[in-house]
Design an enzyme around this catalytic site. Structure first.
Site, short mmCIF file in Angstrom:
data_model
loop_
_atom_site.label_atom_id
_atom_site.label_comp_id
_atom_site.label_asym_id
_atom_site.label_seq_id
_atom_site.Cartn_x
_atom_site.Cartn_y
_atom_site.Cartn_z
N CYS A 31 3.62 -17.70 -10.91
CA CYS A 31 3.18 -16.42 -10.36
C CYS A 31 2.47 -15.60 -11.43
O CYS A 31 3.06 -15.29 -12.46
CB CYS A 31 4.39 -15.67 -9.82
SG CYS A 31 4.00 -13.99 -9.30
N ASN A 128 1.11 -5.27 2.49
CA ASN A 128 1.48 -6.30 3.47
C ASN A 128 2.71 -6.99 2.89
O ASN A 128 2.68 -7.41 1.73
CB ASN A 128 0.38 -7.35 3.62
CG ASN A 128 -0.92 -6.74 4.14
OD1 ASN A 128 -0.91 -5.82 4.94
ND2 ASN A 128 -2.04 -7.26 3.67
N HIS A 139 5.88 -12.00 -4.69
CA HIS A 139 6.16 -10.96 -5.69
C HIS A 139 5.91 -9.56 -5.09
O HIS A 139 4.88 -9.35 -4.46
CB HIS A 139 5.25 -11.19 -6.90
CG HIS A 139 5.72 -10.49 -8.13
ND1 HIS A 139 6.13 -11.15 -9.25
CD2 HIS A 139 5.85 -9.17 -8.41
CE1 HIS A 139 6.49 -10.28 -10.16
NE2 HIS A 139 6.32 -9.06 -9.68
N HIS A 141 4.53 -6.32 -4.14
CA HIS A 141 3.28 -5.66 -4.50
C HIS A 141 2.61 -5.03 -3.29
O HIS A 141 2.91 -5.37 -2.15
CB HIS A 141 2.30 -6.66 -5.15
CG HIS A 141 1.74 -7.67 -4.18
ND1 HIS A 141 2.46 -8.76 -3.72
CD2 HIS A 141 0.53 -7.74 -3.57
CE1 HIS A 141 1.71 -9.45 -2.89
NE2 HIS A 141 0.53 -8.86 -2.75
N GLN A 143 -1.45 -2.86 -2.33
CA GLN A 143 -2.87 -2.92 -2.70
C GLN A 143 -3.52 -1.55 -2.57
O GLN A 143 -3.04 -0.70 -1.82
CB GLN A 143 -3.60 -3.92 -1.81
CG GLN A 143 -3.01 -5.32 -1.87
CD GLN A 143 -3.82 -6.31 -1.04
OE1 GLN A 143 -4.99 -6.55 -1.30
NE2 GLN A 143 -3.19 -6.87 -0.03
#
Ligand SMILES: [Zn+2]
Ligand SMILES: [Zn+2]
Length: 331
Positions: A31, A128, A139, A141, A143
């Site tokens: 990752c 999302n 992971h 996160h 945006q």
């Protein structure tokens, strides 16, 4: 490189980003968002990571559409990945309130920076989460997209808010919030500065919207106390979602802000959650009626879902001890 193509029937832009086809489900070398990858600092709290497969980029030709039916133009803009936490396996609901505050501060700082970029017309902060949504990286996160144009749903909402303001002299969102508080049946959770409810007009199953009680246009206008309360309520709603069916809720989280340019006193910042789990075993798909007609079919009732969410304990899934949910510092 991506480009924008005009859809003359719907009068909106389509981002054509063929290079995104090559996006890995999860790179074989591990990752990239994890410390040790060489791509991120060894020690970070929250981190702004440039999108490896950007839909918009400052390297693209400028957004300067010419007239014509078959027109295209440059997709110049910005896309960032917001890494919420260095721990790969942490669900967003497991981030502590203090940690969510760091995410809120990063959103705010980046919003301010992007709003000052001459090319950027709209700063779109979103997340999302869940394989069911199509997320390629587990992971934790979110945006941020810096749009070179005002995206259609933002434009449509702005139009409704502007019209209401002109006709009544009042804010559309303040009126909705006032109505929801007066009714009470659809309220989910609240604190001193924010209120979360399943709107009367919910399109998604267990959709929640969070409005600031004070009329505020954007993240950049919040006080310290309000930023703190926003983090706290996001954390609370996320825990309730994950406990609603006892599984991490696949969802989209959308921050609606006023456009980057101009004055929009009628706009009121808010957060929208679109969960796609309509029961413990069933997902909501956007099918013919939604995708083809633009009309949502919601087979859940807002009042019922709000009651369930209200009654659902806000605790994290992996935390056996129950209500803590604030222990990410030792993970
Ligand atoms: Zn990772
Ligand atoms: Zn308002």
């Amino acid at each position: 490189m991506s480009e924008l193509r005009w859809h003359p029937l719907l009068r909106e832009w389509v981002v054509v980003a063929a290079h995104r086809q090559d996006r890995p489900q999860m790179p074989a070398e591990g990752c990239p968002f994890c410390p040790g990858s060489g791509r991120v600092p060894e020690d970070y709290d929250v981190y702004l990571y440039p999108n490896d497969f950007p839909a918009f980029s400052l390297d693209n030709p400028p957004f300067s559409p010419e007239p014509g039916l078959f027109r295209s133009t440059g997709a110049r803009g910005l896309t960032d990945v917001v890494l919420y936490h260095p721990n790969h396996n942490l669900a967003p609901s497991e981030l502590s309130r203090e940690h969510w505050r760091k995410v809120v501060d990063l959103w705010t700082r980046r919003t301010r920076e992007l709003q000052q970029q001459p090319e950027i017309q709209y700063v779109f902060v979103f997340e999302n989460t869940g394989a069911a949504i199509g997320v390629t990286m587990p992971h934790p996160h979110g945006q941020i997209y810096g749009f070179p144009f005002l995206p259609p749903l933002a434009e449509r909402e702005l139009g409704a808010a502007r019209e209401h303001w002109q006709q009544t002299g009042r804010c559309l969102y303040c009126d909705i919030l006032g109505g929801e508080i007066a009714d009470g049946r659809r309220l989910v959770a609240a604190n001193a500065s924010f209120c979360g409810f399943v709107p009367f007009f919910a399109r998604w199953p267990a959709e929640v919207q969070i409005y600031p009680r004070r009329h505020t246009e954007a993240l950049t206008r919040f006080s310290e106390a309000e930023a703190e309360d926003l983090a706290a309520l996001i954390k609370l709603v996320r825990m309730k979602y994950d406990n609603l069916y006892g599984l991490p809720m696949p969802l989209m989280m959308i921050l609606r802000q006023s456009p980057a340019k101009g004055e929009h006193p009628y706009f009121h910042f808010h957060v929208e959650f679109y969960p796609i789990q309509r029961s413990a075993a069933k997902l909501k798909y956007l099918a013919g009626i939604e995708s083809g007609a633009g009309t949502f079919l919601n087979d859940t009732v807002a009042e019922e879902r709000a009651r369930e969410l209200r009654e659902t304990e806000p605790r994290t899934l992996t935390d056996g001890s129950g209500l803590s949910g604030t222990a990410d510092e030792n993970r």
